[in-house]
Write a protein that holds these residues in place. Structure first.
Motif, PDB file in Angstrom:
ATOM      1  N   ARG A  97       0.828  -1.207   0.000  1.00  0.00           N
ATOM      2  CA  ARG A  97       0.000   0.000   0.000  1.00  0.00           C
ATOM      3  C   ARG A  97       0.863   1.258   0.000  1.00  0.00           C
ATOM      4  NH1 ARG A  97      -5.454  -0.424  -0.888  1.00  0.00           N
ATOM      5  NH2 ARG A  97      -5.865   1.308   0.538  1.00  0.00           N
ATOM      6  N   ILE A  98       2.112   1.100   0.397  1.00  0.00           N
ATOM      7  CA  ILE A  98       3.023   2.237   0.496  1.00  0.00           C
ATOM      8  C   ILE A  98       4.013   2.261  -0.661  1.00  0.00           C
ATOM      9  CG2 ILE A  98       4.781   3.357   1.933  1.00  0.00           C
ATOM     10  CD1 ILE A  98       3.487   1.954   4.341  1.00  0.00           C
ATOM     11  N   CYS A  99       4.500   1.084  -1.039  1.00  0.00           N
ATOM     12  CA  CYS A  99       5.535   0.991  -2.079  1.00  0.00           C
ATOM     13  C   CYS A  99       4.949   0.534  -3.406  1.00  0.00           C
ATOM     14  CB  CYS A  99       6.623   0.013  -1.646  1.00  0.00           C
ATOM     15  SG  CYS A  99       7.521   0.534  -0.172  1.00  0.00           S
ATOM     16  N   SER A 100       5.466   1.098  -4.475  1.00  0.00           N
ATOM     17  CA  SER A 100       5.010   0.757  -5.820  1.00  0.00           C
ATOM     18  C   SER A 100       6.195   0.283  -6.653  1.00  0.00           C
ATOM     19  CB  SER A 100       4.375   1.985  -6.472  1.00  0.00           C
ATOM     20  OG  SER A 100       4.179   1.761  -7.857  1.00  0.00           O
ATOM     21  N   GLN A 101       6.037  -0.876  -7.276  1.00  0.00           N
ATOM     22  CA  GLN A 101       7.077  -1.381  -8.166  1.00  0.00           C
ATOM     23  C   GLN A 101       6.425  -2.251  -9.236  1.00  0.00           C
ATOM     24  OE1 GLN A 101       9.869  -4.572  -6.986  1.00  0.00           O
ATOM     25  NE2 GLN A 101      11.504  -3.096  -7.375  1.00  0.00           N
ATOM     26  N   LYS A 102       6.771  -1.997 -10.480  1.00  0.00           N
ATOM     27  CA  LYS A 102       6.176  -2.740 -11.587  1.00  0.00           C
ATOM     28  C   LYS A 102       6.756  -4.141 -11.656  1.00  0.00           C
ATOM     29  CE  LYS A 102       4.778  -1.927 -16.384  1.00  0.00           C
ATOM     30  NZ  LYS A 102       4.902  -0.993 -17.538  1.00  0.00           N
ATOM     31  N   ARG A 103       5.889  -5.120 -11.826  1.00  0.00           N
ATOM     32  CA  ARG A 103       6.341  -6.499 -11.892  1.00  0.00           C
ATOM     33  C   ARG A 103       7.128  -6.753 -13.179  1.00  0.00           C
ATOM     34  NH1 ARG A 103       3.795  -9.945  -8.206  1.00  0.00           N
ATOM     35  NH2 ARG A 103       1.928  -9.083  -7.199  1.00  0.00           N
ATOM     36  N   PRO A 104       8.136  -7.612 -13.117  1.00  0.00           N
ATOM     37  CA  PRO A 104       8.934  -7.881 -14.321  1.00  0.00           C
ATOM     38  C   PRO A 104       8.143  -8.537 -15.438  1.00  0.00           C
ATOM     39  CG  PRO A 104       9.562  -9.328 -12.496  1.00  0.00           C
ATOM     40  CD  PRO A 104       8.702  -8.260 -11.928  1.00  0.00           C
ATOM     41  N   ASP A 105       7.071  -9.277 -15.130  1.00  0.00           N
ATOM     42  CA  ASP A 105       6.311  -9.905 -16.211  1.00  0.00           C
ATOM     43  C   ASP A 105       5.587  -8.868 -17.064  1.00  0.00           C
ATOM     44  OD1 ASP A 105       4.253  -9.208 -14.508  1.00  0.00           O
ATOM     45  OD2 ASP A 105       3.583 -11.246 -14.123  1.00  0.00           O
ATOM     46  N   ARG A 106       5.387  -7.641 -16.535  1.00  0.00           N
ATOM     47  CA  ARG A 106       4.827  -6.565 -17.341  1.00  0.00           C
ATOM     48  C   ARG A 106       5.911  -5.863 -18.150  1.00  0.00           C
ATOM     49  NH1 ARG A 106       1.418  -8.755 -13.525  1.00  0.00           N
ATOM     50  NH2 ARG A 106      -0.690  -7.891 -13.682  1.00  0.00           N
ATOM     51  N   VAL A 107       7.134  -5.857 -17.623  1.00  0.00           N
ATOM     52  CA  VAL A 107       8.241  -5.204 -18.316  1.00  0.00           C
ATOM     53  C   VAL A 107       8.678  -6.031 -19.517  1.00  0.00           C
ATOM     54  CG1 VAL A 107      10.631  -4.434 -18.109  1.00  0.00           C
ATOM     55  CG2 VAL A 107       9.039  -4.081 -16.212  1.00  0.00           C
ATOM     56  N   PHE A 108       8.717  -7.368 -19.354  1.00  0.00           N
ATOM     57  CA  PHE A 108       9.205  -8.260 -20.403  1.00  0.00           C
ATOM     58  C   PHE A 108       8.068  -8.999 -21.089  1.00  0.00           C
ATOM     59  CE2 PHE A 108      12.721  -7.887 -17.371  1.00  0.00           C
ATOM     60  CZ  PHE A 108      13.748  -7.505 -18.222  1.00  0.00           C
ATOM     61  N   VAL A 109       6.920  -8.343 -21.193  1.00  0.00           N
ATOM     62  CA  VAL A 109       5.727  -8.985 -21.739  1.00  0.00           C
ATOM     63  C   VAL A 109       5.940  -9.505 -23.149  1.00  0.00           C
ATOM     64  CG1 VAL A 109       4.790  -6.819 -22.597  1.00  0.00           C
ATOM     65  CG2 VAL A 109       3.250  -8.732 -22.114  1.00  0.00           C
ATOM     66  N   ALA A 110       6.786  -8.856 -23.950  1.00  0.00           N
ATOM     67  CA  ALA A 110       6.961  -9.254 -25.340  1.00  0.00           C
ATOM     68  C   ALA A 110       7.541 -10.659 -25.466  1.00  0.00           C
ATOM     69  CB  ALA A 110       7.884  -8.255 -26.052  1.00  0.00           C
ATOM     70  N   GLY A 111       8.374 -11.071 -24.522  1.00  0.00           N
ATOM     71  CA  GLY A 111       8.991 -12.387 -24.626  1.00  0.00           C
ATOM     72  C   GLY A 111       8.419 -13.404 -23.671  1.00  0.00           C
ATOM     73  N   HIS A 112       7.686 -12.932 -22.662  1.00  0.00           N
ATOM     74  CA  HIS A 112       7.180 -13.821 -21.612  1.00  0.00           C
ATOM     75  C   HIS A 112       5.810 -14.340 -22.027  1.00  0.00           C
ATOM     76  CE1 HIS A 112       7.282 -15.441 -17.579  1.00  0.00           C
ATOM     77  NE2 HIS A 112       6.113 -14.908 -17.295  1.00  0.00           N
ATOM     78  N   LEU A 113       5.769 -15.259 -22.980  1.00  0.00           N
ATOM     79  CA  LEU A 113       4.491 -15.702 -23.537  1.00  0.00           C
ATOM     80  C   LEU A 113       4.380 -17.224 -23.522  1.00  0.00           C
ATOM     81  CD1 LEU A 113       4.345 -13.306 -26.641  1.00  0.00           C
ATOM     82  CD2 LEU A 113       3.084 -13.081 -24.511  1.00  0.00           C
ATOM     83  N   TRP A 114       4.650 -17.812 -22.363  1.00  0.00           N
ATOM     84  CA  TRP A 114       4.612 -19.275 -22.268  1.00  0.00           C
ATOM     85  C   TRP A 114       3.293 -19.779 -21.673  1.00  0.00           C
ATOM     86  CZ3 TRP A 114       8.120 -20.467 -25.393  1.00  0.00           C
ATOM     87  CH2 TRP A 114       9.367 -19.861 -25.393  1.00  0.00           C
ATOM     88  N   GLY A 115       2.288 -18.957 -21.637  1.00  0.00           N
ATOM     89  CA  GLY A 115       1.014 -19.401 -21.119  1.00  0.00           C
ATOM     90  C   GLY A 115       0.846 -19.211 -19.627  1.00  0.00           C
ATOM     91  N   ILE A 116       1.852 -18.656 -18.962  1.00  0.00           N
ATOM     92  CA  ILE A 116       1.762 -18.411 -17.535  1.00  0.00           C
ATOM     93  C   ILE A 116       1.002 -17.103 -17.315  1.00  0.00           C
ATOM     94  CG2 ILE A 116       3.051 -18.096 -15.397  1.00  0.00           C
ATOM     95  CD1 ILE A 116       3.354 -20.847 -16.728  1.00  0.00           C
ATOM     96  N   PRO A 117      -0.049 -17.106 -16.524  1.00  0.00           N
ATOM     97  CA  PRO A 117      -0.821 -15.872 -16.319  1.00  0.00           C
ATOM     98  C   PRO A 117      -0.031 -14.812 -15.582  1.00  0.00           C
ATOM     99  CG  PRO A 117      -1.508 -17.557 -14.763  1.00  0.00           C
ATOM    100  CD  PRO A 117      -0.592 -18.234 -15.751  1.00  0.00           C
ATOM    101  N   PHE A 118      -0.366 -13.546 -15.812  1.00  0.00           N
ATOM    102  CA  PHE A 118       0.278 -12.459 -15.096  1.00  0.00           C
ATOM    103  C   PHE A 118       0.011 -12.593 -13.604  1.00  0.00           C
ATOM    104  CE2 PHE A 118      -0.161  -9.904 -19.175  1.00  0.00           C
ATOM    105  CZ  PHE A 118       1.183 -10.023 -19.486  1.00  0.00           C
ATOM    106  N   SER A 119       0.974 -12.181 -12.801  1.00  0.00           N
ATOM    107  CA  SER A 119       0.866 -12.315 -11.348  1.00  0.00           C
ATOM    108  C   SER A 119       0.345 -11.038 -10.706  1.00  0.00           C
ATOM    109  CB  SER A 119       2.236 -12.647 -10.749  1.00  0.00           C
ATOM    110  OG  SER A 119       2.736 -13.851 -11.268  1.00  0.00           O
ATOM    111  N   GLY A 120      -0.816 -11.119 -10.061  1.00  0.00           N
ATOM    112  CA  GLY A 120      -1.332 -10.014  -9.268  1.00  0.00           C
ATOM    113  C   GLY A 120      -1.413  -8.671  -9.988  1.00  0.00           C
ATOM    114  N   ARG A 121      -1.465  -7.625  -9.198  1.00  0.00           N
ATOM    115  CA  ARG A 121      -1.509  -6.270  -9.742  1.00  0.00           C
ATOM    116  C   ARG A 121      -0.129  -5.879 -10.239  1.00  0.00           C
ATOM    117  NH1 ARG A 121      -5.001  -3.433  -4.836  1.00  0.00           N
ATOM    118  NH2 ARG A 121      -6.974  -4.533  -5.255  1.00  0.00           N
ATOM    119  N   GLN A 122      -0.111  -5.139 -11.328  1.00  0.00           N
ATOM    120  CA  GLN A 122       1.152  -4.898 -11.997  1.00  0.00           C
ATOM    121  C   GLN A 122       2.129  -4.039 -11.194  1.00  0.00           C
ATOM    122  OE1 GLN A 122       1.161  -2.475 -15.542  1.00  0.00           O
ATOM    123  NE2 GLN A 122      -0.782  -1.477 -15.006  1.00  0.00           N
TER     124      GLN A 122
END
Length: 204
Positions: A97-122
């Motif tokens: 609630r205090i700290c904000s950091q973008k998850r790496p699966d959103r940063v590397f979305v172009a290559g991370h396409l193995w069918g694993i769903p995104f984790s939680g809020r970005q």
């Protein structure tokens, strides 16, 4: 790891502290993104469920109920584990609630396409909630059962590391989470009164 104030409506809060990944974080995530396989990610997905918040809460609660008629030491162990799970479940939510950091699966979305769903809020990468759980539980096991210390730590690192493999968290998110979990366990153990003879174990 850089921390700075952030004002971003997309992050769901008016004001948060933005935590930036380190160069090592980015290098590790990029290597995983470039070289991981569907098989590896599927295995990591199964492993990561071992530290899922709902699974741990249900398991710890069931253990607590089943040990009510057991010895005083066994009840103390189940009390500690349940308290560890509850506090380690709340801690990441407060920090996120205090700290904000973008998850790496959103940063590397172009290559991370193995069918694993995104984790939680970005923007909820920091810290890893799974790692906080693992740190708390492994800390408790290692303190109460010294002979299992090494097994608990190796297993815990493996489970927490699955979050990095899935690009749900940066490496530093997991490292901080594990440390926070150990701190949670030590705090909980000091607050709970164990049976006679357990003082030395609680201080380890």
């Amino acid at each position: 790891m850089k921390v700075r104030s952030a004002f971003n409506r997309g992050e769901m809060l008016v004001a948060r502290f933005r935590v930036e990944p380190t160069e090592t974080d980015v290098a590790v995530a990029k290597a995983i993104n470039d070289h991981t396989t569907p098989g590896i990610e599927n295995v990591a997905t199964v492993i990561t469920w071992l530290a899922d918040e709902k699974v741990l809460l249900a398991s710890a609660a069931a253990l607590w109920v089943l040990t009510r008629a057991s010895s005083e030491r066994t009840r103390f162990v189940s009390n500690t584990l349940l308290a560890d799970v509850i506090v380690s479940a709340l801690t990441p939510h407060v920090v996120k609630r205090i700290c904000s950091q973008k998850r790496p699966d959103r940063v590397f979305v172009a290559g991370h396409l193995w069918g694993i769903p995104f984790s939680g809020r970005q923007y909820d990468a920091f810290p890893s909630g799974h790692a906080v759980h693992v740190g708390a539980i492994c800390g408790s096991i290692a303190r109460l059962f010294p002979n299992w210390r090494r097994v608990a730590m190796i297993g815990g690192i493996g489970i927490a590391g699955s979050r990095v493999v899935l690009l749900a968290h940066w490496l530093s998110d997991v490292a901080v989470g594990l440390a926070a979990g150990i701190l949670v366990d030590r705090t909980v153990s000091r607050m709970l009164n164990g049976p006679p003879g357990e003082e030395g174990l609680r201080k380890r």
